[in-house]
Design a protein around this motif. Structure first.
Motif, PDB file in Angstrom:
ATOM      1  N   LEU A  37      12.539   8.908  -8.037  1.00  0.00           N
ATOM      2  CA  LEU A  37      12.546   8.195  -9.308  1.00  0.00           C
ATOM      3  C   LEU A  37      11.889   8.892 -10.437  1.00  0.00           C
ATOM      4  O   LEU A  37      12.503   8.603 -11.615  1.00  0.00           O
ATOM      5  CB  LEU A  37      12.229   6.853  -9.000  1.00  0.00           C
ATOM      6  CG  LEU A  37      12.951   6.003  -7.854  1.00  0.00           C
ATOM      7  CD1 LEU A  37      12.369   4.891  -7.508  1.00  0.00           C
ATOM      8  CD2 LEU A  37      14.519   5.851  -8.623  1.00  0.00           C
ATOM      9  N   GLU A  38      10.914   9.774 -10.256  1.00  0.00           N
ATOM     10  CA  GLU A  38      10.364  10.429 -11.419  1.00  0.00           C
ATOM     11  C   GLU A  38      11.249  11.431 -12.024  1.00  0.00           C
ATOM     12  O   GLU A  38      11.267  11.692 -13.176  1.00  0.00           O
ATOM     13  CB  GLU A  38       9.109  11.098 -10.639  1.00  0.00           C
ATOM     14  CG  GLU A  38       7.958  10.021 -10.879  1.00  0.00           C
ATOM     15  CD  GLU A  38       6.702  10.677 -10.072  1.00  0.00           C
ATOM     16  OE1 GLU A  38       6.425  11.839 -10.065  1.00  0.00           O
ATOM     17  OE2 GLU A  38       5.940   9.723  -9.495  1.00  0.00           O
ATOM     18  N   LYS A  39      12.162  11.957 -11.183  1.00  0.00           N
ATOM     19  CA  LYS A  39      13.042  12.852 -11.781  1.00  0.00           C
ATOM     20  C   LYS A  39      14.112  12.229 -12.330  1.00  0.00           C
ATOM     21  O   LYS A  39      14.716  12.699 -13.437  1.00  0.00           O
ATOM     22  CB  LYS A  39      13.912  13.630 -10.336  1.00  0.00           C
ATOM     23  CG  LYS A  39      13.159  14.899  -9.844  1.00  0.00           C
ATOM     24  CD  LYS A  39      13.859  15.562  -8.830  1.00  0.00           C
ATOM     25  CE  LYS A  39      13.069  16.135  -7.759  1.00  0.00           C
ATOM     26  NZ  LYS A  39      13.604  16.574  -6.443  1.00  0.00           N
ATOM     27  N   LEU A  40      14.658  11.198 -12.012  1.00  0.00           N
ATOM     28  CA  LEU A  40      15.546  10.331 -12.965  1.00  0.00           C
ATOM     29  C   LEU A  40      15.074  10.159 -13.938  1.00  0.00           C
ATOM     30  O   LEU A  40      15.657  10.200 -15.178  1.00  0.00           O
ATOM     31  CB  LEU A  40      15.913   8.946 -12.022  1.00  0.00           C
ATOM     32  CG  LEU A  40      16.768   8.037 -12.754  1.00  0.00           C
ATOM     33  CD1 LEU A  40      18.028   8.774 -13.056  1.00  0.00           C
ATOM     34  CD2 LEU A  40      16.944   6.859 -11.724  1.00  0.00           C
ATOM     35  N   GLU A  41      13.744   9.741 -14.318  1.00  0.00           N
ATOM     36  CA  GLU A  41      13.086   9.335 -15.490  1.00  0.00           C
ATOM     37  C   GLU A  41      12.783  10.438 -16.336  1.00  0.00           C
ATOM     38  O   GLU A  41      12.956  10.411 -17.599  1.00  0.00           O
ATOM     39  CB  GLU A  41      11.770   8.561 -15.111  1.00  0.00           C
ATOM     40  CG  GLU A  41      11.853   6.994 -14.627  1.00  0.00           C
ATOM     41  CD  GLU A  41      10.340   6.801 -14.127  1.00  0.00           C
ATOM     42  OE1 GLU A  41       9.537   7.664 -13.895  1.00  0.00           O
ATOM     43  OE2 GLU A  41      10.328   5.690 -14.144  1.00  0.00           O
ATOM     44  N   GLU A  42      12.996  11.531 -16.046  1.00  0.00           N
ATOM     45  CA  GLU A  42      12.987  13.083 -16.694  1.00  0.00           C
ATOM     46  C   GLU A  42      14.313  13.267 -17.161  1.00  0.00           C
ATOM     47  O   GLU A  42      14.547  13.996 -18.183  1.00  0.00           O
ATOM     48  CB  GLU A  42      12.400  13.945 -16.047  1.00  0.00           C
ATOM     49  CG  GLU A  42      11.041  13.993 -15.707  1.00  0.00           C
ATOM     50  CD  GLU A  42      10.118  13.736 -17.152  1.00  0.00           C
ATOM     51  OE1 GLU A  42      10.360  14.228 -17.881  1.00  0.00           O
ATOM     52  OE2 GLU A  42       9.349  12.638 -16.952  1.00  0.00           O
TER      53      GLU A  42
END
Ligand SMILES: Nc1nc2c(c(=O)[nH]1)N(C=O)[C@@H](CNc1ccc(C(=O)N[C@@H](CCC(=O)O)C(=O)O)cc1)CN2
Ligand SMILES: Nc1ncnc2c1ncn2[C@@H]1O[C@H](COP(=O)(O)OP(=O)(O)OP(=O)(O)O)[C@@H](O)[C@H]1O
Length: 182
Positions: A37-42
Motif C-alpha cells: 500500500l505504501e507503493k500505491l501511495e507513491e
C-alpha cells in the motif's frame, strides 16, 4: 485454444493460489500488505487522484480496511457493491455506514448509488493472479471485467508477490491493468 480450455486453466490457477494463501495469518497478511500500500501511495496517479475506487478486502486479499479509512478524509473513496451480476458503486462514508452485501457478505456502503463514473480517476482492483503484461484474472464472476468496460479510470491491480505469474490465461473479455502493485 478454445474458451473452455482457458476457463480450465483459470480454475487450476485459482486452486493453486488459494492453497498458497492458506499459509498466512491475519497478522502476517497485514504485515505483508503495508509495503504494497505504501507503493500505491507513491504512484503519481494515486497522488493526483481526487476520486478513487478502492475495495474492502476479503480474508485472502491485500488488507485494505485501514487504507480505505485513512484515505476517505483526503479523497472521495468509492467501493463496489454486488448487485446481481453487476457492481453498483457507492461512496464510503465511514465504517459505521457499511452493511453486509448480497451473496458474499462483503461489507459495502449503504446510501445512494454513485452515478458519476467518469469522475473516478483511479481504480484499485484485487485479483487472484496477474502477470507481467498487466493481465488480470479474478474470482471468476467477471464483475470487474463488466464494470471496467464503461470506465476510463487508471487501473491498478493489487496482490501479494506470489500472485504475479509469468503468464495468466486471458479471454476476449479480460481488461488489462495500467500497472500492478505487489
Ligand atoms: N474485496 C473484494 N470486493 C469485491 C470483489 C473482490 O474480488 N474483492 N469483487 C470482484 O469481483 C466483487 C465481488 N465478487 C466476488 C466473486 C466471487 C466471490 C467468491 O467468494 N467466490 C468463491 C467461489 C465462487 C462461488 O461462490 O461460487 C471463492 O472465490 O472461493 C466473492 C466475491 C465485488 N467486491
Ligand atoms: N464483459 C463480459 N460480459 C459477459 N460475460 C463475460 C464478460 N467478461 C467475462 N465474461 C465471462 O464470465 C466468465 C468469468 O470471467 P473471468 O474468468 O474473466 O472473470 P474474472 O475476471 O476472473 O472475475 P472478476 O472480474 O469477477 O474478478 C467467463 O466465462 C467469461 O467468458
Amino acid at each position: 485454444m478454445n474458451t473452455t480450455n482457458i476457463d480450465d486453466q483459470k480454475r487450476k490457477i485459482r486452486k493453486e493460489i488459494k492453497l498458497m494463501k492458506q499459509d498466512y495469518s491475519l497478522k502476517q497478511r497485514k504485515e505483508m500488505s503495508a509495503p504494497i500500500l505504501e507503493k500505491l501511495e507513491e504512484l503519481p496517479e494515486f497522488k493526483e487522484a481526487k476520486t478513487v475506487m478502492l475495495y474492502w478486502s476479503m480474508s485472502d486479499e491485500v488488507f485494505s480496511h485501514d487504507f480505505v479509512c485513512k484515505w476517505a478524509s483526503k479523497k472521495k473513496v468509492i467501493l463496489p457493491c454486488v448487485k446481481g451480476q453487476t457492481l453498483d458503486l457507492k461512496v464510503f462514508k465511514g465504517v459505521e455506514h457499511l452493511v453486509e452485501g448480497e451473496n458474499y457478505g462483503i461489507p459495502e456502503p449503504d446510501g445512494p448509488v454513485f452515478m458519476d463514473e467518469d469522475e473516478i480517476d483511479l481504480i484499485l482492483i484485487p485479483g487472484v493472479a496477474f502477470d507481467k503484461e498487466n493481465n488480470r484474472m479474478g474470482r471468476g464472476k467477471a464483475y470487474y471485467d463488466r464494470l471496467l468496460q464503461s470506465l476510463s479510470a487508471f487501473k491498478v491491480g493489487i496482490c501479494f508477490d506470489f500472485q504475479v505469474l509469468d503468464h495468466v490465461p486471458i479471454d476476449e473479455h479480460d481488461i488489462k491493468m495500467n500497472c500492478i502493485v505487489y
